[in-house]
Structures are given as C-alpha cells and as structure tokens.
Design a protein around this motif. Sequence first.
Motif, PDB file in Angstrom:
ATOM      1  N   VAL A 155      16.127   1.440  70.811  1.00  0.00           N
ATOM      2  CA  VAL A 155      17.076   1.511  71.950  1.00  0.00           C
ATOM      3  C   VAL A 155      18.279   1.152  71.427  1.00  0.00           C
ATOM      4  N   PRO A 156      19.528   2.177  71.621  1.00  0.00           N
ATOM      5  CA  PRO A 156      19.355   3.475  72.018  1.00  0.00           C
ATOM      6  C   PRO A 156      18.803   4.360  70.880  1.00  0.00           C
ATOM      7  N   ARG A 157      18.879   3.707  69.873  1.00  0.00           N
ATOM      8  CA  ARG A 157      18.444   4.743  68.710  1.00  0.00           C
ATOM      9  C   ARG A 157      17.530   3.935  67.399  1.00  0.00           C
ATOM     10  N   GLU A 158      17.140   4.173  66.369  1.00  0.00           N
ATOM     11  CA  GLU A 158      16.279   3.378  65.651  1.00  0.00           C
ATOM     12  C   GLU A 158      17.198   2.490  64.977  1.00  0.00           C
ATOM     13  N   TRP A 159      16.879   0.899  65.346  1.00  0.00           N
ATOM     14  CA  TRP A 159      17.401   0.037  64.510  1.00  0.00           C
ATOM     15  C   TRP A 159      17.321  -0.171  63.189  1.00  0.00           C
ATOM     16  N   LEU A 160      18.451  -0.887  62.429  1.00  0.00           N
ATOM     17  CA  LEU A 160      18.197  -1.287  61.282  1.00  0.00           C
ATOM     18  C   LEU A 160      16.842  -2.158  60.974  1.00  0.00           C
ATOM     19  N   LEU A 161      16.024  -1.977  60.080  1.00  0.00           N
ATOM     20  CA  LEU A 161      14.999  -2.654  59.746  1.00  0.00           C
ATOM     21  C   LEU A 161      15.245  -4.216  59.675  1.00  0.00           C
ATOM     22  N   GLU A 162      16.499  -4.233  58.989  1.00  0.00           N
ATOM     23  CA  GLU A 162      16.641  -5.986  59.122  1.00  0.00           C
ATOM     24  C   GLU A 162      16.780  -6.636  60.515  1.00  0.00           C
ATOM     25  N   ASN A 163      17.496  -5.882  61.513  1.00  0.00           N
ATOM     26  CA  ASN A 163      17.591  -6.441  62.778  1.00  0.00           C
ATOM     27  C   ASN A 163      16.396  -6.412  63.356  1.00  0.00           C
ATOM     28  N   ASN A 164      15.296  -5.408  63.162  1.00  0.00           N
ATOM     29  CA  ASN A 164      13.907  -5.477  63.779  1.00  0.00           C
ATOM     30  C   ASN A 164      13.080  -6.696  63.174  1.00  0.00           C
ATOM     31  N   ALA A 165      13.420  -6.822  61.792  1.00  0.00           N
ATOM     32  CA  ALA A 165      12.680  -8.171  61.324  1.00  0.00           C
ATOM     33  C   ALA A 165      13.482  -9.391  61.711  1.00  0.00           C
TER      34      ALA A 165
END
Length: 292
Positions: A155-165
Amino acid sequence: MFPLFSYLQNLTAGWDELECHRVYNFLCEMTDLSRKMQTIVFSKPGSAQKLELRTRLFCRNVLLDHWRHRSDSAFWLTRILKPWPIVNQARLLYIIFGPTSPHDGQVIWQEMIDGPTDESSLRGLADAVRLLYDTGTKEWTADDVISLVDELSVVPREWLLENNARLLILSGNNICFTFMASKAVNGRAAELARMIVFLALVCEKDLYCMDWAVKMMLKICKVFSTLVERSNFLQNVADAFAYVIMEMLQSAMSGDHDEEERNFLNLFHMVHAQANFHKEVLYLTMNNTLST
C-alpha cells in the motif's frame, strides 16, 4: 471530538458486543462514515486528502485512541475494518495509522516506497497490527493478521524491503516469526532469505541485538521439514547478502552526489550488518561446539 468520545465511553460502559455493534452502526449512519470510507478506499491514494484526514481524526479521536483497555480499542478497530475486503482493510489501516506530514497532517503515501523510513513512521501501524494479534479478538485469526500485514506492504505500491523488515520487528517476535514461517511453508525460500538480510540491516541501523536476527533465522530453519530444504534456505541467505550488497554498490556508483552519499551510507550499514550477523553465527557455533 473528545466530548463525543466521552459520551460514547459512558454510553457503552458495561454493554455487550452486540449492543456496541449497534452503536457503531448508528455512528456510521449519523456521520456518513461508511460512505466516506468507501470514497477513500476506492480513490487514488492522496486524491481525497482532506477526507482521508477527517476520517483518520474521527477514527482515532472518537473510536480508537482513548480507551483504558486494549480490548476495547481492538473491538472498535475490528468494527472499522471487518466490513471490507482485505485490500481495503490494508488501505484503511494505512490511512488511520500510517505516517503523516508534520505540517498539515496529511497521509504520506510515498513514505514506504521512496526510501528507508524510521521507527516513528511505522510505530502506529505496528501497534495496530499487534492490537489485532495480541488481544485475542475472536474475529481475527493469526492467518488474518498475517495476510493483512502482507497486504499492507504493497500500500499504495510495494514497500522497500527495509521498511517491511522494520515493521515486522516493531510488530513483535510472534508476528515476525508467523509472517516469515508462512513464507517458509509456502516454499518462498529466496524471498524469505532477502527478508533475513533486511532484518539484519535494521538491527544494525537501529541498534537492536544482532543475535535476535540470527535466532530468528534459525527458528525459521526449523519450519523447513528436510535437511535439504534447510541447507537450501541457508545458502539463499548467504547469496542474498552478496546480491543485496552488489545492488547497493551499483546504486551508490550510479546516483547523483546527494543520492550517492545516502547510498554509500546504506552500503556501509549493510556491510557491517553482514559482518555482525556472521559474527553472531560464529559465536553460536563456537558455544555449541564447546558445550558438546
């Protein structure tokens, strides 16, 4: 809005869930909340900024933020989210708890996409996810919450993996493990390995204990049922460290001056993350060897 919350708190004190559910339906009808939510979840993100902000403030100030017990907040958050499909649930969660501008309070939709963000931008989302997971609300299974976290990360597009982590770490051990274990069960070892790398990077940047990331990797290893699968996963983690470092080096070499400095700093953190991660693996191996 606060007088309305006080009225709501006094009105529903001691009521059962069915009666509170009717109160929520009455509030939706009185404030036209359902129509407002429909507008913002089906509009392009940011195209209805004032309505997004008004909806966020109403939900936070009237329905969610001021209850003494977390179970009460979980009940009202469930009322807000459950009528919608999971894609819309994730959008609403971001609108209500996502990062906002310090100047005008508007939701910042690009925060998770444009670059690494900090804990303060993710804390509200992580607390909301933990609220649904930890309070034992019967309408939310562990799979429901993990699916919501997965959907939130695009949301709204794929996040950076660092932010997801960083979101997973802030959401707590149980959610982080369950999220990653679901990927292991579904055979997504390469994707999982990259997530381990970025968990290590966040630990390095945010000064968390690196042995936590190593222990999480080992815990995930046990989800794989065969030695071959475990070995393949560990190889994927090693490959992912090398691949991500090469990606960061290429970005640092190809950017403009300001971007180059940011990318080299990120590369610096990643190299240190890899070194400290493998140091903890070696310590763990040594301790296991000495204890046998």
